[in-house]
Enzyme design. Structure first.
Site, PDB file in Angstrom:
ATOM      1  N   ASN A  75       1.037  -5.788  11.327  1.00  0.00           N
ATOM      2  CA  ASN A  75      -0.144  -5.411  10.544  1.00  0.00           C
ATOM      3  C   ASN A  75      -0.898  -4.308  11.278  1.00  0.00           C
ATOM      4  OD1 ASN A  75      -1.593  -6.166   8.082  1.00  0.00           O
ATOM      5  ND2 ASN A  75      -3.305  -6.540   9.463  1.00  0.00           N
ATOM      6  N   HIS A  96      -0.175 -16.676  -5.247  1.00  0.00           N
ATOM      7  CA  HIS A  96      -1.275 -16.299  -6.128  1.00  0.00           C
ATOM      8  C   HIS A  96      -0.781 -15.898  -7.523  1.00  0.00           C
ATOM      9  CE1 HIS A  96      -4.151 -15.411  -2.499  1.00  0.00           C
ATOM     10  NE2 HIS A  96      -3.798 -16.676  -2.602  1.00  0.00           N
ATOM     11  N   ILE A 123       0.603 -10.108  -6.068  1.00  0.00           N
ATOM     12  CA  ILE A 123       0.772 -10.446  -7.480  1.00  0.00           C
ATOM     13  C   ILE A 123       1.481  -9.310  -8.212  1.00  0.00           C
ATOM     14  CG2 ILE A 123      -1.227 -11.981  -7.539  1.00  0.00           C
ATOM     15  CD1 ILE A 123      -2.885  -9.650  -8.619  1.00  0.00           C
ATOM     16  N   CYS A 182      -1.133 -18.947 -21.151  1.00  0.00           N
ATOM     17  CA  CYS A 182      -2.207 -19.547 -21.947  1.00  0.00           C
ATOM     18  C   CYS A 182      -2.737 -20.764 -21.195  1.00  0.00           C
ATOM     19  CB  CYS A 182      -1.668 -19.971 -23.307  1.00  0.00           C
ATOM     20  SG  CYS A 182      -2.906 -20.881 -24.263  1.00  0.00           S
ATOM     21  N   CYS A 241      -1.191 -20.648 -29.834  1.00  0.00           N
ATOM     22  CA  CYS A 241      -2.220 -21.644 -30.162  1.00  0.00           C
ATOM     23  C   CYS A 241      -3.606 -21.028 -30.337  1.00  0.00           C
ATOM     24  CB  CYS A 241      -2.268 -22.732 -29.094  1.00  0.00           C
ATOM     25  SG  CYS A 241      -3.134 -22.239 -27.586  1.00  0.00           S
ATOM     26  N   THR A 297       0.837  -1.208   0.000  1.00  0.00           N
ATOM     27  CA  THR A 297       0.000   0.000   0.000  1.00  0.00           C
ATOM     28  C   THR A 297       0.869   1.254   0.000  1.00  0.00           C
ATOM     29  OG1 THR A 297      -0.233  -0.020   2.408  1.00  0.00           O
ATOM     30  CG2 THR A 297      -1.980  -1.091   1.132  1.00  0.00           C
ATOM     31  N   GLN A 357       1.261 -13.456  -1.091  1.00  0.00           N
ATOM     32  CA  GLN A 357       0.018 -13.546  -1.851  1.00  0.00           C
ATOM     33  C   GLN A 357      -0.037 -12.438  -2.884  1.00  0.00           C
ATOM     34  OE1 GLN A 357      -3.545 -14.646   0.861  1.00  0.00           O
ATOM     35  NE2 GLN A 357      -2.516 -12.978   1.867  1.00  0.00           N
ATOM     36  N   PHE A 378      -6.750  -5.254  -0.408  1.00  0.00           N
ATOM     37  CA  PHE A 378      -7.986  -5.888  -0.834  1.00  0.00           C
ATOM     38  C   PHE A 378      -9.217  -5.196  -0.276  1.00  0.00           C
ATOM     39  CE2 PHE A 378     -10.581  -9.905  -1.123  1.00  0.00           C
ATOM     40  CZ  PHE A 378     -10.504  -9.974  -2.492  1.00  0.00           C
ATOM     41  N   ARG A 379      -9.077  -4.674   0.937  1.00  0.00           N
ATOM     42  CA  ARG A 379     -10.266  -4.201   1.638  1.00  0.00           C
ATOM     43  C   ARG A 379     -10.436  -2.686   1.642  1.00  0.00           C
ATOM     44  NH1 ARG A 379      -8.773  -8.960   2.902  1.00  0.00           N
ATOM     45  NH2 ARG A 379     -10.368 -10.516   3.237  1.00  0.00           N
TER      46      ARG A 379
HETATM   47  P1  NAD Z   1      -5.662  -7.885   2.861  1.00  0.00           P
HETATM   48  O1  NAD Z   1      -6.057  -6.776   1.954  1.00  0.00           O
HETATM   49  O2  NAD Z   1      -6.676  -8.882   3.262  1.00  0.00           O
HETATM   50  O3  NAD Z   1      -5.024  -7.300   4.196  1.00  0.00           O
HETATM   51  C1  NAD Z   1      -4.057  -6.295   4.136  1.00  0.00           C
HETATM   52  C2  NAD Z   1      -3.768  -5.909   5.573  1.00  0.00           C
HETATM   53  O4  NAD Z   1      -2.697  -4.993   5.540  1.00  0.00           O
HETATM   54  C3  NAD Z   1      -4.954  -5.233   6.275  1.00  0.00           C
HETATM   55  O5  NAD Z   1      -5.265  -5.956   7.468  1.00  0.00           O
HETATM   56  C4  NAD Z   1      -4.434  -3.807   6.588  1.00  0.00           C
HETATM   57  O6  NAD Z   1      -4.765  -3.418   7.908  1.00  0.00           O
HETATM   58  C5  NAD Z   1      -2.939  -3.966   6.493  1.00  0.00           C
HETATM   59  N1  NAD Z   1      -2.238  -2.800   5.966  1.00  0.00           N
HETATM   60  C6  NAD Z   1      -2.489  -2.115   4.819  1.00  0.00           C
HETATM   61  N2  NAD Z   1      -1.546  -1.197   4.609  1.00  0.00           N
HETATM   62  C7  NAD Z   1      -0.676  -1.289   5.647  1.00  0.00           C
HETATM   63  C8  NAD Z   1       0.520  -0.613   5.982  1.00  0.00           C
HETATM   64  N3  NAD Z   1       1.032   0.339   5.196  1.00  0.00           N
HETATM   65  N4  NAD Z   1       1.159  -0.964   7.132  1.00  0.00           N
HETATM   66  C9  NAD Z   1       0.660  -1.951   7.943  1.00  0.00           C
HETATM   67  N5  NAD Z   1      -0.448  -2.643   7.653  1.00  0.00           N
HETATM   68  C10 NAD Z   1      -1.101  -2.322   6.509  1.00  0.00           C
HETATM   69  O7  NAD Z   1      -4.398  -8.553   2.183  1.00  0.00           O
HETATM   70  P2  NAD Z   1      -3.957 -10.065   2.056  1.00  0.00           P
HETATM   71  O8  NAD Z   1      -4.112 -10.751   3.365  1.00  0.00           O
HETATM   72  O9  NAD Z   1      -2.617 -10.038   1.417  1.00  0.00           O
HETATM   73  O10 NAD Z   1      -5.023 -10.663   1.030  1.00  0.00           O
HETATM   74  C11 NAD Z   1      -5.280  -9.942  -0.161  1.00  0.00           C
HETATM   75  C12 NAD Z   1      -5.709 -10.778  -1.325  1.00  0.00           C
HETATM   76  O11 NAD Z   1      -5.879  -9.946  -2.480  1.00  0.00           O
HETATM   77  C13 NAD Z   1      -4.689 -11.771  -1.758  1.00  0.00           C
HETATM   78  O12 NAD Z   1      -5.381 -12.836  -2.316  1.00  0.00           O
HETATM   79  C14 NAD Z   1      -3.868 -11.039  -2.853  1.00  0.00           C
HETATM   80  O13 NAD Z   1      -3.470 -11.927  -3.871  1.00  0.00           O
HETATM   81  C15 NAD Z   1      -4.802 -10.021  -3.422  1.00  0.00           C
HETATM   82  N6  NAD Z   1      -4.248  -8.634  -3.518  1.00  0.00           N
HETATM   83  C16 NAD Z   1      -2.949  -8.427  -3.912  1.00  0.00           C
HETATM   84  C17 NAD Z   1      -2.422  -7.126  -3.988  1.00  0.00           C
HETATM   85  C18 NAD Z   1      -0.995  -6.902  -4.420  1.00  0.00           C
HETATM   86  O14 NAD Z   1      -0.431  -7.695  -5.169  1.00  0.00           O
HETATM   87  N7  NAD Z   1      -0.336  -5.822  -3.964  1.00  0.00           N
HETATM   88  C19 NAD Z   1      -3.217  -6.049  -3.626  1.00  0.00           C
HETATM   89  C20 NAD Z   1      -4.543  -6.291  -3.210  1.00  0.00           C
HETATM   90  C21 NAD Z   1      -5.030  -7.601  -3.155  1.00  0.00           C
HETATM   91 ZN    ZN Z   2      -1.682 -21.223 -26.157  1.00  0.00          ZN
END
Ligand code: NAD
Ligand code: ZN
Length: 228
Positions: free
Chosen positions: A196, A97, A81, A105, A133, A6, A79, A13-14
């Site tokens: 977190n 993920h 990506i 493909c 393909c 972030t 997790q 995600f949230r």
């Molecule tokens: P989540 O969104 O469920 O949780 C993120 C957590 O990080 C939250 O609890 C939040 O309080 C905390 N947070 C956010 N910014 C922060 C910071 N700067 N310092 C401290 N804490 C912080 O994330 P998850 O558990 O990784 O699950 C997300 C799902 O969505 C996964 O499946 C993932 O593949 C996908 N996703 C990936 C990305 C990415 O690649 N950057 C982004 C969003 C979602």
């Molecule tokens: Zn292909």
């Protein structure tokens, strides 16, 4: 988890209003069966790509990369990506993920960097086809309803079982199976540190619970460890 990215400008995600909350979910079986679903998937992913492509690793990613280079950590299980751990310099990254930096493909498993296919989507406003393909081309990420890569998950599981310390960083720890890995580590005798902003279901299992920002907290831990 997403929380480490972030501070690079990628919403987790949230976050209300983030791309994730605005889009309807395209499930994996829909993607397989419907051209309309594939077009919708590519519309969402092409827009999201702009956020990812411009993002750069922050001090949190860079601190972890420094720790791997100094042999202090075995690697990073993620997790995310967004590929930012590798851009920061981590070489051992288990991406549960997959990665949004590549396409795969589903018919012939051919892979390539994603950028040209995003451009292709914007030109034609339709899901691009596999150049090898003609099959169904998808980001090399795991969709809802799609199985995780078994080999990556097994390696992550083994790392967790062998670890003497696990840091769970920037994850709500509710998405399984990734959220099970800290439990595996603790069950095999590891110390767990949860870093977190919000509470997680594993806080009570942690030796330390840190609620500062990922980047700043990791940088402070690094500084407290003294000269490199
Ligand atoms: P989540 O969104 O469920 O949780 C993120 C957590 O990080 C939250 O609890 C939040 O309080 C905390 N947070 C956010 N910014 C922060 C910071 N700067 N310092 C401290 N804490 C912080 O994330 P998850 O558990 O990784 O699950 C997300 C799902 O969505 C996964 O499946 C993932 O593949 C996908 N996703 C990936 C990305 C990415 O690649 N950057 C982004 C969003 C979602
Ligand atoms: Zn292909």
């Amino acid at each position: 988890g997403a929380g480490i990215s972030t501070e690079s400008g990628i919403p987790d995600f949230r976050s209300p209003g983030g791309v994730w909350s605005q889009n309807r979910t395209v499930y994996f079986d829909e993607f397989l069966e419907s051209a309309a679903a594939r077009n919708e998937y590519w519309r969402q992913k092409a827009l999201m790509h702009r956020e990812f492509a411009a993002a750069e690793p922050n001090i949190g990613h860079c601190t972890l990369a420094g720790w791997e280079q100094r042999g202090l950590i075995r690697g990073v299980i993620t997790q995310n990506i967004d590929g930012l751990h590798q851009l920061a310099g981590n070489e051992r990254v288990w991406e549960l993920h997959g990665t949004a930096r590549e396409v795969e493909c589903l018919d012939c498993h051919w892979r390539d960097r994603v950028d040209a296919y995003v451009d292709d989507y914007f030109r034609h406003k339709a899901a691009p086809a596999c150049p090898q393909c003609g099959g169904r081309l998808k980001h090399a990420t795991i969709s809802f309803g799609q199985a995780l890569p078994a080999d990556v998950l097994q390696q992550a599981w083994d790392c967790a079982a062998e670890a003497d310390l696990m840091l769970a960083i920037g994850s709500s720890l509710v998405v399984t199976p990734a959220a099970d890995l800290p439990r595996v580590a603790v069950a095999h005798g590891a110390k767990l540190v949860v870093l977190n902003r919000d509470a997680t279901p594993l806080d009570s299992a942690a030796r330390f619970r840190l609620s500062g920002s990922c980047g700043e907290t990791l940088a402070r831990i690094d500084a407290a460890m003294g000269p490199k």
